[in-house]
Structure formats: structure tokens, C-alpha cells
Design an enzyme around this catalytic site. Structure first.
Site, PDB file in Angstrom:
ATOM      1  N   SER A 141       0.560  -1.439   0.934  1.00 37.01           N
ATOM      2  CA  SER A 141       0.037  -0.254  -0.245  1.00 37.01           C
ATOM      3  C   SER A 141       0.952   1.608   0.093  1.00 37.01           C
ATOM      4  CB  SER A 141      -0.616   0.389   0.738  1.00 37.01           C
ATOM      5  OG  SER A 141      -1.144   1.127   2.329  1.00 37.01           O
ATOM      6  N   LYS A 142       0.238   2.162  -1.086  1.00 29.37           N
ATOM      7  CA  LYS A 142       1.664   3.529  -0.761  1.00 29.37           C
ATOM      8  C   LYS A 142       1.933   4.363   0.012  1.00 29.37           C
ATOM      9  CE  LYS A 142       0.978   4.672  -5.595  1.00 29.37           C
ATOM     10  NZ  LYS A 142       0.882   5.128  -6.961  1.00 29.37           N
ATOM     11  N   ARG A 143       0.171   4.201   0.577  1.00 30.39           N
ATOM     12  CA  ARG A 143       0.615   4.990   2.339  1.00 30.39           C
ATOM     13  C   ARG A 143       0.629   3.569   3.690  1.00 30.39           C
ATOM     14  NH1 ARG A 143      -4.831   4.971   3.707  1.00 30.39           N
ATOM     15  NH2 ARG A 143      -5.442   4.379   1.814  1.00 30.39           N
ATOM     16  N   ARG A 144       0.663   2.683   2.977  1.00 33.91           N
ATOM     17  CA  ARG A 144       1.323   2.431   4.762  1.00 33.91           C
ATOM     18  C   ARG A 144       2.866   1.907   4.466  1.00 33.91           C
ATOM     19  NH1 ARG A 144      -1.199  -2.221   4.352  1.00 33.91           N
ATOM     20  NH2 ARG A 144      -0.328  -3.524   3.211  1.00 33.91           N
TER      21      ARG A 144
END
Ligand code: GLU
Length: 475
Positions: free
Chosen positions: A239-242
Site C-alpha cells: 500500500s502506497k500509504r502503509r
């Protein structure tokens, strides 16, 4: 065999992502292995999401990794006229036709079909109407022949394909006149003479559509190879965020490009049980046959191991060049290069996994005054050690030759004079005194690298610190 031409076709909507970088690397390695060319094409037709900064970031990331392209970068958005021209030629040859069904009409027919238990594909209402340009707002659809063979032999997934009936006459030009993504990709791949399309498995479902366009144009499609996605530990989607997924992130964290390339090439590809690959090996060994069909798990532990491996191997002057910017950022000042610094960096190869860690561990050597970690001081800089520290400061001060062996001999003399004190009892306080903490390479090497004057000054400052805390306790 004709020339091998591969391409890397990123959409410039963010940084260079791990998965894209690996696609680029595979394309580069394949082209180099076969003496071919790599073309860079920026797929920026999504005007809302495409950014020039992102294009720059992608180019930068590729250059940093050492992935050189031979042609481009081309911008897909600058080829819109050419895409329109090809679509017009398909309409002229009756491989495509104008369709004036509106979205509402299509939706209504679709719902009716589904309610009656059917599967919806375009029902061909405008197929044989021969609508001209004057028909009003319209899309353009490709005429898909029933029974058309939309299969291919994928370089990774093997026999693949989709039944033409499931696809139906698909839209290739929107009512605003823009070509659809699949058309732009096919036209560009054709014009750029691409022989091998190596891309992420997320594009596998696009391939039957693209093959249909090649067939309508009456040309052979290129070879396709879809590489499985990269997943995180435990098989979870990245995930790009995680997850840290941009190449820029790894660069800023102090990973070397060699380590990133080596890590990436092994995500989904193997060559026996070899783990370490130089750029020369990557470009002479990589092939599609050994690309795995299952998703590739990114193992951060292996990445750090690889980075340390390359840190250990770098020639001294290169190591210095790589660490220097990190060290200057760490101390927020220009750093003067000394033989002592070079020696310390050499020693730190064994102890650092990244350039950032190395800079943190070299900090003590380049700053004027260190801050001593309080916990370390409480534990190791006690009044009882002050006399031995004083003798050591004297002995070191008097040394004519500031070498590791002379420093060691001075330690031995002081230890003997202080009731056969054990080396560990003295080394750790000295380490705290000169580095501010409890971790450094061997104490003699560390002292030698730090330099005569700074070393003695710091030990004396530590003694004064011990004495003043002792006094404040007795007050
Ligand atoms: N622009 C697409 C992407 O960034 C790649 C398309 C292709 O490789 O065919 O995912």
C-alpha cells in the site's frame, strides 16, 4: 532475429514506485541481454492525474538506478493526433464504426439484459448503420469479429486469452474525441517498433483488447510478458500509504542503487540460488523464462543484507562520495574530509546497513563537541574510573606517533599501573568520552581515526564531567 525493442511506459502520477522500477529494470535487462534497445514513454494522457514533477522524479529515479534508455522520453499526450489518425483509418477500412448510443441508453439496455439473465456486451445497434461524421455526438467502436482469436502465448503466464464474445465491440474513441488508453498503447508500441511488451500483471486483462486492435490493423502483435505483482511480507498487497514504496524513499534512507537493483531483479526472477547480481550479471543473465508466475514477496531483511554487502564492497573513495551528503545532512554543516574520516568509514562498513546509519555513526568524528548520552555517562563515567582516565589522557597526550599500536601500548601501560585493570573497564568509558555513546568500532582504531588532539581533549572533558558530578553529589 529482428531487433529486440522493449519499453518502459510509466504513468507520471507520483514517484517512481517499486513495482514500476522493477518493470523498468526487467525491460532494460532484457533489452541489454539481447543487444536491443529500451524506449522510455511517458503515458500522460490522464490530464488530471499526470504531473511534470512526477515525470522528472521518474527520470531521476531511473538514472539513479543506472537504467539508461536508448530512445525517448516520448510523451503519449503529444501523439494524440497520430492516435486519432489511426482511429480514422480503422473507420475508413470499416474495422471500426461510429456509435451514437448514449450512456443512458446503454445503461438501460444493459440493465434489461442482466434482468433477463443475460450477460451484457455491446449489442451492436449502430454496427451496420454506417454513421458519418455528421451523426452528432458519438463514440467509435471496434468491430470485433465473433470467433476472433484473442489469445497469446505470454512470456510468463503461458497460454492466455479471452473469448471475443465476452469483449464485444469496444469503444476506442470517446465522444470527446480522445483515444482510449488501449489504442494509445497499441499505436505507440507499433510506431516505436516494440518487439516485447514486458509489464505488470495488472495489465494482463488489457491484452485481449490490444490484440483485437492489432488484428484490426492487420499487424502482428509484439510478444507479451506480464510480471507478477510485488507483495509485502505475509503476501499483503503493498500500500502506497502503509509501505515505503518509492525509489526516492530508499535513496533517502541510504540504500545504494546497486542494492536496490539487485533486490528488485530478484523480486520474481531467479537464477539458481544466486542472490547477489552485479549490473553486468543482471544484463547478461536475465531472461523471461525464469520469471515466476506467483507474486513476489519483498523481504526488507534481505534488502538490508544486500545493501550492507554493497557497502562493504565499495572502493573507499566511492564510499566517501556516497556517505558525504548524508553526513553533511546529519551534522548540518560542510564536512572536511580527513584520513581519519576515511579510516572510520572503512571500519563502519561492518556495522552499518545503510548510508544513513553510517552517517549517524560517523557523526562523533566530524563534530567539534559531542553530546554525551546521559545513560551511558551514568553507567560508564563514574568517579572510580577518573584516575585511570587521567593517566590515559596523559599517556596519550605524550604519544609521538598517533598509531593504533602506540595507542594500544599506552592503554597497556595505564592498565598495568592501575592494578591490572581490565581493558573492558577502561575501553567503554573512553568510548563514551570520545563518541558520546557505547557503540563504535574497536577503541584503538576509533581513537586513531578521531585524531590526537580531539581524542585527548574529549577524554579530559569527560574527566572534568565526572569530577563535577562527583562534587555536586558531595555538596
Ligand atoms: N502506463 C501504464 C502504467 O503505468 C503501463 C502501460 C503498459 O505498460 O502497457 O501502468
Amino acid at each position: 532475429m529482428s531487433e529486440i525493442r522493449t519499453r518502459f511506459a510509466p504513468s507520471p502520477t507520483g514517484f517512481l514506485h517499486l513495482g514500476s522500477a522493477r518493470t523498468a529494470l526487467f525491460n532494460w535487462a532484457y533489452a541489454r541481454r539481447h543487444g536491443g534497445k529500451l524506449i522510455l514513454r511517458i503515458e500522460d494522457t490522464d490530464r488530471l492525474r499526470s504531473r511534470r514533477e512526477s515525470e522528472e522524479a521518474i527520470n531521476d529515479g531511473l538514472r539513479w538506478l543506472g537504467i539508461e534508455w536508448d530512445e525517448g522520453p516520448f510523451r503519449q499526450s503529444e501523439r494524440a493526433e497520430r492516435h486519432a489518425e489511426v482511429i480514422a483509418s480503422l473507420v475508413a477500412s470499416r474495422q471500426a464504426y461510429r456509435c451514437r448510443c448514449t450512456q443512458e441508453e446503454l445503461e438501460e439496455r444493459k440493465q434489461r439484459t442482466i434482468a433477463a439473465g443475460g450477460k451484457w456486451t455491446y449489442d451492436g445497434r449502430c454496427r451496420d448503420l454506417d454513421l458519418g461524421e455528421e451523426c452528432g455526438p458519438h463514440t467509435v467502436r471496434l468491430r470485433i469479429r465473433e470467433g476472433a482469436d484473442l489469445s497469446w502465448n505470454d512470456g510468463v503466464f503461458g497460454h492466455s486469452g479471452q473469448d471475443a464474445r465476452e469483449i464485444g465491440d469496444m469503444i476506442i474513441r470517446r465522444s470527446d474525441g480522445n483515444a482510449l488508453f488501449n489504442v494509445a498503447v497499441v499505436v505507440d508500441d507499433l510506431d516505436m517498433g516494440i518487439s516485447h511488451v514486458i509489464r505488470g500483471a495488472d495489465h494482463h486483462p488489457n491484452t485481449p483488447f490490444q490484440i483485437a486492435i492489432y488484428q484490426a490493423l492487420n499487424v502482428e502483435p509484439p510478444q507479451f510478458a506480464h510480471v507478477p505483482l510485488i507483495v509485502g511480507t505475509g503476501g499483503k498487497k503493498l500500500s502506497k500509504r502503509r509501505d515505503p514504496v518509492s525509489i526516492q524513499h530508499f535513496r533517502a534512507e541510504g540504500y545504494l542503487p546497486q542494492a536496490v537493483c539487485n533486490w528488485l531483479i530478484r523480486l520474481g526472477w531467479s537464477h539458481g540460488d544466486q542472490e547477489v547480481f552485479s549490473a553486468e550479471e543482471i544484463t547478461s543473465l536475465f531472461d523471461l523464462e525464469a520469471v515466476n508466475r506467483s507474486s513476489a514477496q519483498a523481504d526488507p531483511g534481505k534488502f538490508q543484507w544486500l545493501n550492507q554487502h554493497y557497502l562493504k564492497q565499495l572502493p573507499g573513495n566511492q564510499l566517501l562520495r556516497e556517505v558525504l551528503p548524508f553526513l553533511e545532512a546529519e551534522v548540518d554543516a560542510k564536512v572536511e574530509v580527513t584520513p581519519g574520516l576515511e579510516r572510520l568509514l572503512d571500519l563502519l562498513r561492518e556495522r552499518s546497513k545503510t548510508l544513513v546509519e553510517m552517517a549517524q555513526q560517523a557523526r562523533f568524528l566530524v563534530v567539534d563537541a559531542i553530546e554525551i548520552d546521559e545513560k551511558a555517562a551514568r553507567k560508564h563515567l563514574k568517579p572510580a574510573i577518573a584516575p585511570a582516565l587521567s593517566s590515559l589522557a596523559e599517556a596519550l597526550d605524550e604519544l609521538g606517533d598517533w598509531s593504533e599500536s602506540e595507542i594500544e601500548a599506552a592503554f597497556e601501560r595505564v592498565l598495568a599501573a592501575h592494578g591490572d585493570l581490565k581493558i573492558g573497564k577502561l575501553a567503554q568509558p573512553v568510548r563514551v568520552a570520545i563518541t558520546g555513546g557505547t557503540i563504535s568500532p574497536g577503541i584503538f582504531e576509533t581513537l586513531a581515526a578521531l585524531g590526537h588532539e580531539k581524542a585527548v581533549r574529549r577524554i579530559r572533558a569527560a574527566i572534568r564531567g565526572v569530577e563535577s558530578t562527583a562534587e555536586s553529589r558531595t555538596d
